[in-house]
Design a protein around this motif. Structure first.
Motif, mmCIF file in Angstrom:
data_model
loop_
_atom_site.group_PDB
_atom_site.id
_atom_site.type_symbol
_atom_site.label_atom_id
_atom_site.label_comp_id
_atom_site.label_asym_id
_atom_site.label_seq_id
_atom_site.Cartn_x
_atom_site.Cartn_y
_atom_site.Cartn_z
ATOM 1 N N LEU A 236 0.823 -1.206 0.000
ATOM 2 C CA LEU A 236 0.000 0.000 0.000
ATOM 3 C C LEU A 236 0.860 1.259 0.000
ATOM 4 C CD1 LEU A 236 -2.956 -0.950 2.363
ATOM 5 C CD2 LEU A 236 -2.929 -0.824 -0.140
ATOM 6 N N ALA A 237 2.075 1.177 0.523
ATOM 7 C CA ALA A 237 2.997 2.311 0.410
ATOM 8 C C ALA A 237 3.336 2.563 -1.054
ATOM 9 C CB ALA A 237 4.270 2.036 1.218
ATOM 10 N N ARG A 238 3.576 1.499 -1.804
ATOM 11 C CA ARG A 238 3.839 1.655 -3.238
ATOM 12 C C ARG A 238 2.605 2.194 -3.965
ATOM 13 N NH1 ARG A 238 7.478 -2.489 -2.089
ATOM 14 N NH2 ARG A 238 5.871 -4.075 -1.815
ATOM 15 N N PHE A 239 1.441 1.715 -3.567
ATOM 16 C CA PHE A 239 0.197 2.179 -4.184
ATOM 17 C C PHE A 239 -0.035 3.662 -3.876
ATOM 18 C CE2 PHE A 239 -4.609 2.087 -4.421
ATOM 19 C CZ PHE A 239 -4.665 1.927 -5.802
ATOM 20 N N ALA A 240 0.280 4.081 -2.655
ATOM 21 C CA ALA A 240 0.132 5.499 -2.285
ATOM 22 C C ALA A 240 1.038 6.376 -3.141
ATOM 23 C CB ALA A 240 0.442 5.689 -0.808
ATOM 24 N N ILE A 306 -3.800 7.361 3.550
ATOM 25 C CA ILE A 306 -3.966 8.821 3.575
ATOM 26 C C ILE A 306 -2.790 9.468 2.856
ATOM 27 C CG2 ILE A 306 -3.888 10.852 5.076
ATOM 28 C CD1 ILE A 306 -6.527 9.644 5.341
ATOM 29 N N ILE A 307 -3.067 10.461 1.992
ATOM 30 C CA ILE A 307 -2.007 11.145 1.241
ATOM 31 C C ILE A 307 -2.185 12.653 1.354
ATOM 32 C CG2 ILE A 307 -0.845 11.395 -0.983
ATOM 33 C CD1 ILE A 307 -2.360 8.815 -1.854
ATOM 34 N N ASP A 308 -1.128 13.350 1.716
ATOM 35 C CA ASP A 308 -1.058 14.804 1.597
ATOM 36 C C ASP A 308 -0.208 15.084 0.360
ATOM 37 O OD1 ASP A 308 -0.423 17.518 1.698
ATOM 38 O OD2 ASP A 308 -0.335 17.580 3.879
ATOM 39 N N VAL A 309 -0.875 15.336 -0.768
ATOM 40 C CA VAL A 309 -0.161 15.498 -2.031
ATOM 41 C C VAL A 309 0.749 16.715 -1.987
ATOM 42 C CG1 VAL A 309 -0.424 15.850 -4.515
ATOM 43 C CG2 VAL A 309 -1.988 14.321 -3.298
ATOM 44 N N GLU A 310 0.278 17.786 -1.342
ATOM 45 C CA GLU A 310 1.055 19.019 -1.284
ATOM 46 C C GLU A 310 2.377 18.810 -0.565
ATOM 47 O OE1 GLU A 310 1.692 23.048 -2.150
ATOM 48 O OE2 GLU A 310 0.042 21.761 -2.789
ATOM 49 N N GLU A 311 2.346 18.070 0.538
ATOM 50 C CA GLU A 311 3.560 17.815 1.321
ATOM 51 C C GLU A 311 4.301 16.565 0.863
ATOM 52 O OE1 GLU A 311 5.382 19.178 3.627
ATOM 53 O OE2 GLU A 311 4.223 20.992 3.967
#
Length: 461
Positions: A236-240, A306-311
């Motif tokens: 899931l880290a790779r998927f994120a 959960i992903i913070d795309v900006e950061e």
């Protein structure tokens, strides 16, 4: 993806470990595993367990419930990008005979199709999928709860229909298509419809006593595209990382940006909680952060991505209990800990390698009536339109290759920007969705609809 435990400061790693320790203890979870991703790589892993057996790690499978929906959505967007279908197509065009064929594909992706939240009894998460062998068994005699397209209403049967759509168009089983088109290209070798050791057992923890009860792990059958998958924090880290940046072998960055854009009308409760839904992705506003991803649960398991795309920070949290810790809250806290303690260092500024003089000519100050805007040509080859002051309409624009540009977000998403030139080749004005932008407020030298008073600007007197 390379895994490293040495890219975060010791204080940050301790804060992350403390957060999941509190979550596992206070949530009374038999086990809890987590990972943090930054820059496309896993930079921290953590695990806590109180049950004898295999010690959980990044390779231990947990059931991920509705995070499965994001995988299914990726398959549907692939079909759209190939030109096989349009998101505005009614379901009937590609999957006839469902009884809800007027629902569009976009409606199903965004949970705006009006379908019921669950399939008819018995409780589908705790009963064999063989009890629902046909789509009619999943939808029931009254599949709609709301008018089509009018409101957001989360629907598990809706994603069953999307899985069936994939099967109909591809001519293969949903699981096979997923493996071939997503799991294998992204090297998600520990993700699949059925558990493969090592994997965690699912447990129910008594709400009033520190005792546990095994939960059944049913094969969901037709409902699989809504919640069947097992996965690991490593996968899931790779998927994120893929969801944040894209991978042209699977889905482009532009299509993933579309998935991360709100697509469902928000209800009052959703607005108050800062929740919205895109195309197979949840969006949450936590303070000044916009977090995207998906949560998941099935009896015996809780999950969150959960992903913070900006950061450029993502977190995965998995636990093997029916209720207890809140993975979404824990994941958001893990993202916050890293982003606050170690703010992202921006990429170095770099100039464009080549520039078209006719495009450079457009850069600078423009006016829509009396509103001032700046048009900037950025190093990624996009045009960026922003108000000179205050809050106003802003968007980035991508070149179409014919001298026009298409808006990527905000009010001007999908709208076309073009330079209107005089017979001598000089720029008269910019046309943006029929709005006229001139170099000076109501420029008398430009073609402004309605004309400009020939006496020009004046004071009172």
């Amino acid at each position: 993806m390379t895994t490293s435990q040495n890219e975060l400061l010791p204080g940050t790693r301790r804060a992350l470990s403390h957060r999941i320790a509190v979550a596992q203890t206070e949530g009374r979870a038999p086990s809890l595993v987590a990972a943090v991703v930054r820059g496309g790589r896993t930079v921290w892993q953590g695990a806590r367990t109180s049950v004898e057996g295999h010690g959980p790690d990044e390779d231990t499978q947990y059931r991920i419930g509705s995070i499965t929906k994001t995988f299914t959505a990726v398959l549907v967007l692939r079909l759209r990008d190939e030109g096989v279908l349009n998101l505005t197509d009614p379901l009937e065009k590609h999957l006839p005979g469902t009884g809800v064929g007027e629902v569009t594909i976009a409606d199903l992706l965004a949970h705006t199709g009006g379908l019921a939240a669950e399939s008819p009894a018995p409780w589908w998460e705790r009963s064999p999928g063989t009890l629902r062998p046909e789509l009619a068994d999943v939808l029931g005699e009254e599949p709609l709860r709301h008018p089509v397209g009018r409101r957001f209403h989360y629907s598990n049967p809706g994603y069953t229909l999307l899985g069936a759509l994939v099967e109909e168009v591809r001519g293969a089983d949903w699981e096979e298509v997923l493996r071939r088109e997503v799991l294998e290209p992204l090297a998600l070798s520990r993700t699949g419809a059925h558990p493969e050791a090592p994997y965690a057992d699912g447990w129910a923890v008594h709400p009033w006593a520190d005792v546990m009860l095994p939960e059944p792990a049913e094969d969901l059958g037709r409902m699989a595209p809504a919640g069947q998958l097992w996965s690991t924090t490593g996968d899931l880290a790779r998927f994120a990382a893929f969801l944040a940046k894209g991978d042209d072998r699977v889905l482009s960055a532009d299509s993933l940006r579309e998935m991360r854009t709100p697509a469902a009308p928000s209800q009052a409760a959703d607005v108050a909680s800062g929740y919205a839904y895109g195309l197979g992705l949840e969006l949450r506003r936590c303070g000044d952060r916009l977090l995207v991803g998906h949560s998941g649960s099935l009896p015996g398991f809780l999950a969150s991505l959960i992903i913070d795309v900006e950061e450029d920070v993502a977190a995965v949290v998995l636990a093997n209990c029916t209720s207890g810790p809140l993975p979404v809250t824990v994941g958001a806290d893990l993202v916050r800990i890293v982003a606050d303690a170690e703010p992202r260092i921006p990429e170095p500024w770099r100039p464009l390698r080549q520039i078209d003089p006719s495009v450079l000519e457009l850069a600078g100050q423009w006016y829509w009536g009396t509103y001032g805007f700046g048009l900037r040509l950025t190093a990624d080859g996009l045009l960026s339109l922003e108000p000179l002051s205050g809050i106003g309409r802003r968007s980035r624009f991508r070149a179409n290759g014919d001298g026009t540009w298409t808006g990527l977000e905000g009010y001007y998403a999908g709208e076309v920007l073009r330079a209107v030139r005089r017979p001598d080749g000089s720029v008269d004005h910019l046309d943006l969705g029929s709005f006229v932008f001139t170099r000076q407020p109501y420029d008398t030298e430009a073609s402004v609809p309605g004309g400009v008073d020939p006496e020009g600007w004046r004071g009172i007197g």
